[in-house]
Design a protein around this motif. Structure first.
Motif, PDB file in Angstrom:
ATOM      1  N   VAL A  25       4.645  37.263  -6.026  1.00  0.00           N
ATOM      2  CA  VAL A  25       5.683  37.755  -6.923  1.00  0.00           C
ATOM      3  C   VAL A  25       5.047  38.293  -8.216  1.00  0.00           C
ATOM      4  O   VAL A  25       4.060  37.745  -8.708  1.00  0.00           O
ATOM      5  CB  VAL A  25       6.732  36.640  -7.209  1.00  0.00           C
ATOM      6  CG1 VAL A  25       6.095  35.466  -7.967  1.00  0.00           C
ATOM      7  CG2 VAL A  25       7.913  37.183  -7.984  1.00  0.00           C
ATOM      8  N   ASP A  26       5.578  39.410  -8.671  1.00  0.00           N
ATOM      9  CA  ASP A  26       5.126  40.063  -9.908  1.00  0.00           C
ATOM     10  C   ASP A  26       3.768  40.754  -9.794  1.00  0.00           C
ATOM     11  O   ASP A  26       3.233  41.221 -10.800  1.00  0.00           O
ATOM     12  CB  ASP A  26       5.087  39.086 -11.099  1.00  0.00           C
ATOM     13  CG  ASP A  26       6.474  38.862 -11.690  1.00  0.00           C
ATOM     14  OD1 ASP A  26       7.379  39.670 -11.385  1.00  0.00           O
ATOM     15  OD2 ASP A  26       6.650  37.892 -12.441  1.00  0.00           O
ATOM     16  N   HIS A  27       3.196  40.810  -8.604  1.00  0.00           N
ATOM     17  CA  HIS A  27       1.912  41.501  -8.483  1.00  0.00           C
ATOM     18  C   HIS A  27       2.082  43.015  -8.345  1.00  0.00           C
ATOM     19  O   HIS A  27       1.109  43.751  -8.361  1.00  0.00           O
ATOM     20  CB  HIS A  27       1.088  40.906  -7.331  1.00  0.00           C
ATOM     21  CG  HIS A  27       0.369  39.642  -7.724  1.00  0.00           C
ATOM     22  ND1 HIS A  27      -0.690  39.122  -7.030  1.00  0.00           N
ATOM     23  CD2 HIS A  27       0.588  38.803  -8.774  1.00  0.00           C
ATOM     24  CE1 HIS A  27      -1.107  38.010  -7.631  1.00  0.00           C
ATOM     25  NE2 HIS A  27      -0.344  37.798  -8.679  1.00  0.00           N
ATOM     26  N   GLY A  28       3.366  43.458  -8.205  1.00  0.00           N
ATOM     27  CA  GLY A  28       3.624  44.898  -8.278  1.00  0.00           C
ATOM     28  C   GLY A  28       4.070  45.555  -6.987  1.00  0.00           C
ATOM     29  O   GLY A  28       3.938  46.771  -6.833  1.00  0.00           O
ATOM     30  N   LYS A  29       4.646  44.779  -6.070  1.00  0.00           N
ATOM     31  CA  LYS A  29       5.100  45.349  -4.789  1.00  0.00           C
ATOM     32  C   LYS A  29       6.161  46.434  -5.003  1.00  0.00           C
ATOM     33  O   LYS A  29       6.042  47.548  -4.487  1.00  0.00           O
ATOM     34  CB  LYS A  29       5.674  44.245  -3.869  1.00  0.00           C
ATOM     35  CG  LYS A  29       4.667  43.180  -3.479  1.00  0.00           C
ATOM     36  CD  LYS A  29       5.277  42.086  -2.643  1.00  0.00           C
ATOM     37  CE  LYS A  29       6.314  41.239  -3.379  1.00  0.00           C
ATOM     38  NZ  LYS A  29       5.715  40.417  -4.458  1.00  0.00           N
ATOM     39  N   THR A  30       7.182  46.085  -5.777  1.00  0.00           N
ATOM     40  CA  THR A  30       8.281  47.031  -6.016  1.00  0.00           C
ATOM     41  C   THR A  30       7.782  48.253  -6.771  1.00  0.00           C
ATOM     42  O   THR A  30       8.121  49.393  -6.417  1.00  0.00           O
ATOM     43  CB  THR A  30       9.401  46.334  -6.819  1.00  0.00           C
ATOM     44  OG1 THR A  30       9.701  45.092  -6.172  1.00  0.00           O
ATOM     45  CG2 THR A  30      10.658  47.186  -6.879  1.00  0.00           C
ATOM     46  N   SER A  31       6.950  48.007  -7.792  1.00  0.00           N
ATOM     47  CA  SER A  31       6.412  49.125  -8.586  1.00  0.00           C
ATOM     48  C   SER A  31       5.584  50.054  -7.704  1.00  0.00           C
ATOM     49  O   SER A  31       5.658  51.277  -7.835  1.00  0.00           O
ATOM     50  CB  SER A  31       5.529  48.592  -9.715  1.00  0.00           C
ATOM     51  OG  SER A  31       6.221  47.633 -10.469  1.00  0.00           O
ATOM     52  N   LEU A  32       4.825  49.470  -6.801  1.00  0.00           N
ATOM     53  CA  LEU A  32       3.972  50.265  -5.917  1.00  0.00           C
ATOM     54  C   LEU A  32       4.818  51.091  -4.943  1.00  0.00           C
ATOM     55  O   LEU A  32       4.550  52.279  -4.736  1.00  0.00           O
ATOM     56  CB  LEU A  32       3.047  49.311  -5.154  1.00  0.00           C
ATOM     57  CG  LEU A  32       1.655  49.809  -4.785  1.00  0.00           C
ATOM     58  CD1 LEU A  32       0.923  50.401  -5.975  1.00  0.00           C
ATOM     59  CD2 LEU A  32       0.839  48.655  -4.201  1.00  0.00           C
ATOM     60  N   CYS A 126      -4.998  47.709 -12.174  1.00  0.00           N
ATOM     61  CA  CYS A 126      -6.366  47.974 -12.622  1.00  0.00           C
ATOM     62  C   CYS A 126      -6.404  48.718 -13.953  1.00  0.00           C
ATOM     63  O   CYS A 126      -7.477  48.914 -14.521  1.00  0.00           O
ATOM     64  CB  CYS A 126      -7.151  48.708 -11.527  1.00  0.00           C
ATOM     65  SG  CYS A 126      -7.660  47.566 -10.223  1.00  0.00           S
ATOM     66  N   ASP A 127      -5.234  49.155 -14.433  1.00  0.00           N
ATOM     67  CA  ASP A 127      -5.165  49.780 -15.764  1.00  0.00           C
ATOM     68  C   ASP A 127      -5.284  48.746 -16.869  1.00  0.00           C
ATOM     69  O   ASP A 127      -5.569  49.078 -18.021  1.00  0.00           O
ATOM     70  CB  ASP A 127      -3.821  50.527 -15.906  1.00  0.00           C
ATOM     71  CG  ASP A 127      -2.636  49.607 -15.739  1.00  0.00           C
ATOM     72  OD1 ASP A 127      -1.927  49.360 -16.724  1.00  0.00           O
ATOM     73  OD2 ASP A 127      -2.409  49.106 -14.609  1.00  0.00           O
ATOM     74  N   LYS A 128      -5.070  47.474 -16.534  1.00  0.00           N
ATOM     75  CA  LYS A 128      -5.064  46.434 -17.573  1.00  0.00           C
ATOM     76  C   LYS A 128      -6.477  46.059 -18.009  1.00  0.00           C
ATOM     77  O   LYS A 128      -7.368  45.907 -17.169  1.00  0.00           O
ATOM     78  CB  LYS A 128      -4.360  45.178 -17.031  1.00  0.00           C
ATOM     79  CG  LYS A 128      -2.847  45.274 -16.975  1.00  0.00           C
ATOM     80  CD  LYS A 128      -2.273  43.882 -16.768  1.00  0.00           C
ATOM     81  CE  LYS A 128      -0.829  43.806 -17.193  1.00  0.00           C
ATOM     82  NZ  LYS A 128      -0.323  42.417 -17.054  1.00  0.00           N
TER      83      LYS A 128
HETATM   84  P1  GDP Z   1       6.893  42.452  -7.455  1.00  0.00           P
HETATM   85  O1  GDP Z   1       7.544  41.163  -7.810  1.00  0.00           O
HETATM   86  O2  GDP Z   1       5.629  42.219  -6.674  1.00  0.00           O
HETATM   87  O3  GDP Z   1       7.793  43.445  -6.785  1.00  0.00           O
HETATM   88  O4  GDP Z   1       6.370  43.094  -8.844  1.00  0.00           O
HETATM   89  P2  GDP Z   1       7.018  44.254  -9.721  1.00  0.00           P
HETATM   90  O5  GDP Z   1       6.784  45.579  -9.116  1.00  0.00           O
HETATM   91  O6  GDP Z   1       8.422  43.883 -10.055  1.00  0.00           O
HETATM   92  O7  GDP Z   1       6.093  44.197 -11.001  1.00  0.00           O
HETATM   93  C1  GDP Z   1       6.060  43.040 -11.852  1.00  0.00           C
HETATM   94  C2  GDP Z   1       5.672  43.462 -13.266  1.00  0.00           C
HETATM   95  O8  GDP Z   1       4.356  43.996 -13.283  1.00  0.00           O
HETATM   96  C3  GDP Z   1       6.575  44.547 -13.835  1.00  0.00           C
HETATM   97  O9  GDP Z   1       6.791  44.265 -15.202  1.00  0.00           O
HETATM   98  C4  GDP Z   1       5.759  45.819 -13.672  1.00  0.00           C
HETATM   99  O10 GDP Z   1       6.058  46.776 -14.652  1.00  0.00           O
HETATM  100  C5  GDP Z   1       4.346  45.297 -13.841  1.00  0.00           C
HETATM  101  N1  GDP Z   1       3.384  46.113 -13.094  1.00  0.00           N
HETATM  102  C6  GDP Z   1       3.439  46.446 -11.790  1.00  0.00           C
HETATM  103  N2  GDP Z   1       2.384  47.194 -11.438  1.00  0.00           N
HETATM  104  C7  GDP Z   1       1.641  47.359 -12.552  1.00  0.00           C
HETATM  105  C8  GDP Z   1       0.408  48.044 -12.847  1.00  0.00           C
HETATM  106  O11 GDP Z   1      -0.235  48.667 -12.009  1.00  0.00           O
HETATM  107  N3  GDP Z   1      -0.055  47.956 -14.132  1.00  0.00           N
HETATM  108  C9  GDP Z   1       0.598  47.267 -15.103  1.00  0.00           C
HETATM  109  N4  GDP Z   1       0.054  47.246 -16.311  1.00  0.00           N
HETATM  110  N5  GDP Z   1       1.756  46.622 -14.864  1.00  0.00           N
HETATM  111  C10 GDP Z   1       2.265  46.653 -13.611  1.00  0.00           C
END
Ligand code: GDP
Length: 297
Positions: A25-32, A126-128
């Motif tokens: 969770v929060d690792h960026g699945k939805t964002s990706l 990886c931008d962090k």
């Molecule tokens: P999920 O729970 O795996 O679906 O994660 P989300 O896609 O909801 O992302 C969780 C948080 O991480 C959100 O606040 C996103 O904006 C942030 N996030 C996701 N991908 C990246 C990334 O590549 N870089 C940064 N800096 N933040 C990211």
């Protein structure tokens, strides 16, 4: 049920891979998933109206077509599998470079291994400044995931869902993995597929998003799906366009159902409405008996 001509080699054609994104969770699945959808919408209408139907297709720069399941998470993956719908060809394991391997990362690895589905590791965020991609690679070793950078055979790609860095490389890595898998289907047979989402829509009635796995689904086709049946009244793709037919690995909304099926139900095209009704009624009765037996136990 229709007797199919066997899917002999000369009838088989390459089909796009179906990909599920998993990770903690929060690792960026939805964002990706969002970022990938935006980079490369199939047929190129950038900014075109897309609607969420549970899956979408993109085209890579080199022209490969990839089908993504748009529902991240492990529950969907395991419930589909338990219902017999093995739709996923490739798992993309997302690991945040600033958080590394976490409990749900390990769970995802175990799911992929149990399903014998190959994995590609997307090292995200990886931008962090706090990103430590090498820590991710090292920790994955402890779970027997040996990435290419560690001389293993699991592809790993550094990405950022926010800046878009590495996304093209990730898509090409998926296309390469798909080539290795040599995925085939026969577009000329009666369609079968899996329901990935279904709901009762106020205006349109029961609607199911089906991922066609073999054959071609066409307007007018009669089908059974789980305990329901129907006749395809309309097919709508991931760009909200009405289409006449959907071939292998194409996700499509199906209208014309007599009831709402469940995610993971398998759709099969049959010859007549009578057959469809009979099979659906038989399954309904069998399910009822099973529930009664479970209740009595
Ligand atoms: P999920 O729970 O795996 O679906 O994660 P989300 O896609 O909801 O992302 C969780 C948080 O991480 C959100 O606040 C996103 O904006 C942030 N996030 C996701 N991908 C990246 C990334 O590549 N870089 C940064 N800096 N933040 C990211």
């Amino acid at each position: 049920v229709i007797t199919q001509t066997d899917d002999i080699p000369e009838n088989l054609h390459p089909r796009p891979p179906i990909i599920t994104i998993m990770g903690h969770v929060d690792h960026g699945k939805t964002s990706l998933l969002d970022a990938i959808r935006k980079t490369s919408v199939v047929s190129g209408e950038a900014g075109g109206i897309t609607q969420h139907i549970g899956a979408y297709q993109v085209k890579t720069e080199s022209g490969a077509i990839l089908s993504f399941l748009d529902t991240p998470g492990h529950a969907a993956f395991t419930s589909m599998r338990s219902r017999g719908a093995n739709v996923t060809d490739i798992v993309v394991l997302v690991v945040a470079a600033d958080d590394s391997v976490m409990p749900q990362t390990i769970e995802a690895i175990n799911h992929a291994k149990a399903a014998k589905v190959p994995m590609i590791v997307a090292i995200n965020k990886c931008d962090k400044p706090s990103a430590e991609p090498n820590k991710v690679r090292t920790e994955l070793l402890q779970h027997e995931v040996v990435v290419e950078a560690m001389s293993g055979d699991v592809q790993d790609v550094e990405v950022s869902a926010i800046t878009g860095e590495g996304l093209d490389t990730l898509l090409e890595a998926i296309a390469l993995q798909a080539e290795i898998l040599e995925l085939h289907a026969n577009p000329d047979r009666a369609a079968m597929g899996a329901v990935i989402e279904a709901q009762l829509d106020v205006g349109r009635g029961p609607v199911a998003t089906v991922l066609v796995q073999n054959g071609t689904l066409r307007q007018g086709d009669i089908f059974v799906v789980g305990e329901q049946w129907g006749k395809v009244r309309a097919l709508i793709n991931d760009k909200s366009e009405r289409i006449k037919e959907a071939g292998p690995s194409v996700p499509v909304e199906v209208l014309g159902l007599n009831g709402t099926p469940e995610a993971g139900d398998v759709l099969n095209v049959v010859e007549t409405e009578g057959q469809a009704r009979e099979i659906a009624e038989y399954r309904k009765a069998a399910a009822k008996d099973k529930r009664a037996a479970a209740g009595a136990a």
